[in-house]
Enzyme design. Structure first.
Site, PDB file in Angstrom:
ATOM      1  N   ASN A   1       0.812  -1.231   0.000  1.00  0.00           N
ATOM      2  CA  ASN A   1       0.000   0.000   0.000  1.00  0.00           C
ATOM      3  C   ASN A   1       0.842   1.277   0.000  1.00  0.00           C
ATOM      4  O   ASN A   1       0.435   2.281  -0.576  1.00  0.00           O
ATOM      5  CB  ASN A   1      -0.994  -0.016   1.156  1.00  0.00           C
ATOM      6  CG  ASN A   1      -0.349  -0.210   2.491  1.00  0.00           C
ATOM      7  OD1 ASN A   1       0.818  -0.587   2.570  1.00  0.00           O
ATOM      8  ND2 ASN A   1      -1.087   0.038   3.549  1.00  0.00           N
TER       9      ASN A   1
ATOM     10  N   GLU B   1       4.800  -4.360  11.951  1.00  0.00           N
ATOM     11  CA  GLU B   1       3.727  -3.386  11.698  1.00  0.00           C
ATOM     12  C   GLU B   1       2.638  -4.123  10.951  1.00  0.00           C
ATOM     13  O   GLU B   1       2.764  -4.378   9.758  1.00  0.00           O
ATOM     14  CB  GLU B   1       4.257  -2.227  10.833  1.00  0.00           C
ATOM     15  CG  GLU B   1       5.312  -1.380  11.486  1.00  0.00           C
ATOM     16  CD  GLU B   1       4.769  -0.525  12.609  1.00  0.00           C
ATOM     17  OE1 GLU B   1       3.542  -0.504  12.840  1.00  0.00           O
ATOM     18  OE2 GLU B   1       5.588   0.120  13.294  1.00  0.00           O
TER      19      GLU B   1
ATOM     20  N   GLU C   1       7.644   2.291  14.800  1.00  0.00           N
ATOM     21  CA  GLU C   1       8.438   2.955  13.775  1.00  0.00           C
ATOM     22  C   GLU C   1       8.358   4.461  14.026  1.00  0.00           C
ATOM     23  O   GLU C   1       7.516   4.939  14.790  1.00  0.00           O
ATOM     24  CB  GLU C   1       7.907   2.607  12.378  1.00  0.00           C
ATOM     25  CG  GLU C   1       8.070   1.119  12.089  1.00  0.00           C
ATOM     26  CD  GLU C   1       8.010   0.762  10.621  1.00  0.00           C
ATOM     27  OE1 GLU C   1       6.953   0.964  10.005  1.00  0.00           O
ATOM     28  OE2 GLU C   1       9.037   0.279  10.095  1.00  0.00           O
TER      29      GLU C   1
END
Ligand code: NDP
Length: 484
Positions: free
Chosen positions: A153, A250, A458
Site C-alpha cells: 500500500n 507493523e 516505527e
C-alpha cells in the site's frame, strides 16, 4: 513513461538481474496493463545481497553519525526534488491517485530520511556513576544486517521508514518490497547511492513470500522489520524467534472511530472519510468500525452520503481524481466477497457496494449502516473502501465494544467534550489514538500497534532503540576485592 527498470534487483550499488528467477508481472491497477516484467530473487541473488550488506556494515558503522546523517539528508532533498517522477511510479505501482502520491508517499519517505539523518549525529550512550569513582558507560551499537519486508500500500514510505532509522544507527539493509509493487523502491536505492551511500548499505531484492522467508531465517540477519498482515507477522515473528532476532512488526488493524453526538458533524464526517477511503481504503490504521452515538446517527449518515456524491473516481493520473482502484484483481475479489457477506449477514448498504466495469480494479466507496459487532465485516480487516457504521448509546458501552478486537493499531474519538476526549483516549487499546482527527502519521511521533497489530514502533526517537542495542562497559577505579 517507461516503467521497466534496468534490472529487478539493486545490490552493492548497482542493478542486477537473474532471469532464471520466477517472473513478476507488474500490472497498472487502473487499466490492468502490464507495465514491467521483473524476476524473483534466486538463491544466488539473495546470497549476493546478504554478502554485500554484511561486507558493507562495519565501515558504514565506523563513520560518524554526522557523516551517515549527511547522506540520508542529501537523499531526502533529492527525493523531494524528484517528487513528481517518483509519484508517477508510485501511482503506477499501486493505482493510488497522483493527487495522493505527490503528497503522501515520497514526501513521507523524505521526512523519515531527513528526521533520522538529523538524529544520527546525536546518537550516544551514557555515563553511569557507581560511587568510589567506579562507573559504567554504555555504547549504542548497530545491530548489523537488517531485513525490511514491505506491504503494497505504501511501498516508498515503508522502505524509507525502515531504512532511515536502520541506516542512521549504522546498520545495513536488504529490503524486499511486495511483488505487487516492486518499482519505486529501486528508485529510492538509486537515489541513496547518488546521495553518497556506500555500495551494499541498502540493497533491494524482489520476490514473493518465500524470498522474505529465506531472508528472515538467514543466520547473518540480526533484525527483521515487517509491514504486512497479522497472518504473515505470526510466521515471520516465529521464524525470527528461532534465531533470537530483533523484530519490528507493523501489522493490520480493525480500528474503532467513535463519534459522540456532541461532535462537530462535518469534522466527524471528514475524519470518517479520511479514515476509510484514502488510498481506496488500503491503509492499515483505518478506522473501519465507525461507532456513531444514536443522537447523531441520522445526521451523520445523511451528511456522509452527501459528501460521497462528490468523490472523483477515475484515472489516477488525472490530478482531479481523488479515489483510485484497488491494488489488484485479487484484492478487488476479496473486498467484493466481504461486501457480499455484509449484505447476507444483514448490514444495511447505504452507499456504494459495486465494482466498476473493467479494465482496472475499481470499487466504489462503500458504507454499511446498522452493522453489529458479530458481523464478519465488523471483525475482519477488509483492506478496501468499506466503512461499517455501528450504533452506540453510552461511553462505557462503546469503550468495551471498541476494545473487543484482537487488533490494536489505531483508534479515534470525535467529541467537543475535552475531558471525555482524553478519558476515552486513555482507555482505548491502540498504538495511535486520534482526538478530533484521524490517520496522521508524522515521522516525529511513534507509530505501531498493540495486540495482534504488532510489536515495536516505527518513526520518532523510539525507532532508534529498535535498530540499535546498548553495550555496558563496567569500569573499576579501585582494587578488586575477592573473598579468597
Ligand atoms: P502480506 O502480509 O501478505 O505481505 C507482506 C510482505 O511479507 C510481502 O512483501 C510478502 O511477500 C511478505 N511475506 C509473505 N509471506 C512471508 C513469509 N512467510 N516470510 C517473509 N515474508 C513474507 O501483506 P500485504 O502485502 O497483503 O499488505 C496488506 C497487509 O499489510 C494488511 O494486513 C495491512 O493492514 C498491513 N499493513 C500494515 C501497516 C502497518 O504499518 N501496521 C501498514 C501497511 C499495511 P508477498 O507479497 O510476495 O506475499
Amino acid at each position: 513513461m517507461n516503467f521497466q527498470p534496468k534490472a529487478s534487483h539493486f545490490i552493492d550499488g548497482q542493478y542486477v538481474e537473474d532471469e532464471s528467477g520466477t517472473p513478476i508481472e507488474v500490472i497498472y491497477p487502473a487499466t490492468g496493463e502490464l507495465i514491467a516484467k521483473l524476476h524473483s530473487a534466486t538463491p544466488q541473488i539473495l546470497e549476493k545481497a546478504l554478502q554485500s550488506a554484511q561486507a558493507a556494515q562495519k565501515s558504514w558503522a565506523a563513520l560518524t553519525g554526522t557523516e551517515r546523517g549527511r547522506v540520508l539528508r542529501r537523499a531526502a532533498d533529492m527525493i523531494r526534488a524528484q517528487n513528481y517522477d517518483l509519484s508517477v511510479i508510485e501511482t503506477h505501482d499501486t493505482g493510488k491517485p497522483i493527487q495522493e502520491t505527490t503528497v503522501a508517499d515520497a514526501n513521507s519517505g523524505a521526512d523519515a530520511l531527513e528526521y533520522f539523518g538529523g538524529l544520527a549525529g546525536s546518537l550516544t550512550g551514557e555515563h553511569i556513576p557507581l560511587g568510589r569513582g567506579d562507573f559504567v558507560y554504555t555504547i549504542r551499537e548497530a545491530l548489523g544486517l537488517c531485513v525490511g519486508i514491505g506491504a503494497w500500500n505504501y511501498p516508498t514510505l515503508i522502505a524509507c521508514w525502515k531504512a532511515a532509522p536502520a541506516l542512521a544507527c549504522g546498520n545495513t539493509m536488504v529490503f524486499k518490497p511486495s511483488e505487487l509493487t516492486p518499482l519505486s523502491v529501486l528508485k529510492i536505492a538509486e537515489i541513496l547511492i547518488e546521495a553518497g551511500l556506500p555500495s551494499g548499505v541498502f540493497n533491494v531484492v524482489q520476490g514473493y513470500g518465500d524470498v522474505g522467508a529465506t531472508l528472515v531465517t538467514d543466520p547473518r540477519v540480526a533484525k527483521v522489520s515487517l509491514t504486512g498482515s497479522a497472518a504473515t507477522g505470526r510466521k515471520v515473528y516465529a521464524a525470527a524467534a528461532a534465531g533470537m532476532k530483533h523484530v519490528t512488526m507493523e501489522l493490520g488493524g480493525k480500528s474503532p472511530l467513535i463519534i459522540f453526538d456532541d461532535a462537530d458533524l462535518d469534522n466527524a464526517v471528514s475524519g470518517a472519510i479520511l479514515g476509510n477511503f484514502f488510498s481506496s481504503g488500503q491503509v492499515c490504521s483505518n478506522g473501519t468500525r465507525v461507532f456513531v452515538q444514536r443522537g447523531i446517527k441520522a445526521a451523520f449518515l445523511n451528511r456522509l452520503k452527501e459528501r460521497l456524491t462528490t468523490v472523483q473516481i477515475g484515472d489516477p493520473m488525472d490530478s482531479k481524481t481523488n479515489f483510485g482502484p484497488l491494488v489488484s484483481k485479487r484484492q478487488l475479489d476479496i473486498v467484493e466477497s466481504y461486501i457480499a457477506k455484509g449484505i447476507v449477514e444483514g448490514a444495511r448498504l447505504v452507499s456504494g457496494g459495486k465494482s466498476l466495469p473493467g479494465p482496472g480494479f475499481y470499487m466504489e466507496p462503500t458504507v454499511f449502516a446498522d452493522v453489529r459487532d458479530e458481523m464478519t465485516i465488523a471483525i475482519e480487516e477488509i483492506f478496501g473502501p468499506v466503512m461499517s457504521v455501528l450504533d452506540f448509546e453510552s461511553e462505557e458501552e462503546v469503550i468495551v465494544r471498541a476494545n473487543a478486537t484482537d487488533f490494536g493499531l489505531a483508534a479515534g474519538v470525535f467529541t467537543n467534550n475535552l475531558v471525555r476526549a482524553h478519558r476515552v483516549a486513555s482507555k482505548l487499546q491502540a498504538g495511535s489514538c486520534y482526538i478530533n482527527t484521524y490517520n496522521m502519521a508524522p515521522v516525529e511521533a511513534p507509530f505501531g500497534g498493540s495486540k495482534l497489530s504488532g510489536v515495536g514502533r516505527e518513526n520518532s526517537k523510539l525507532a532508534i532503540n529498535h535498530f540499535s542495542e546498548m553495550k555496558s562497559v563496567y569500569v573499576s577505579m579501585n582494587d578488586v576485592e575477592a573473598p579468597y
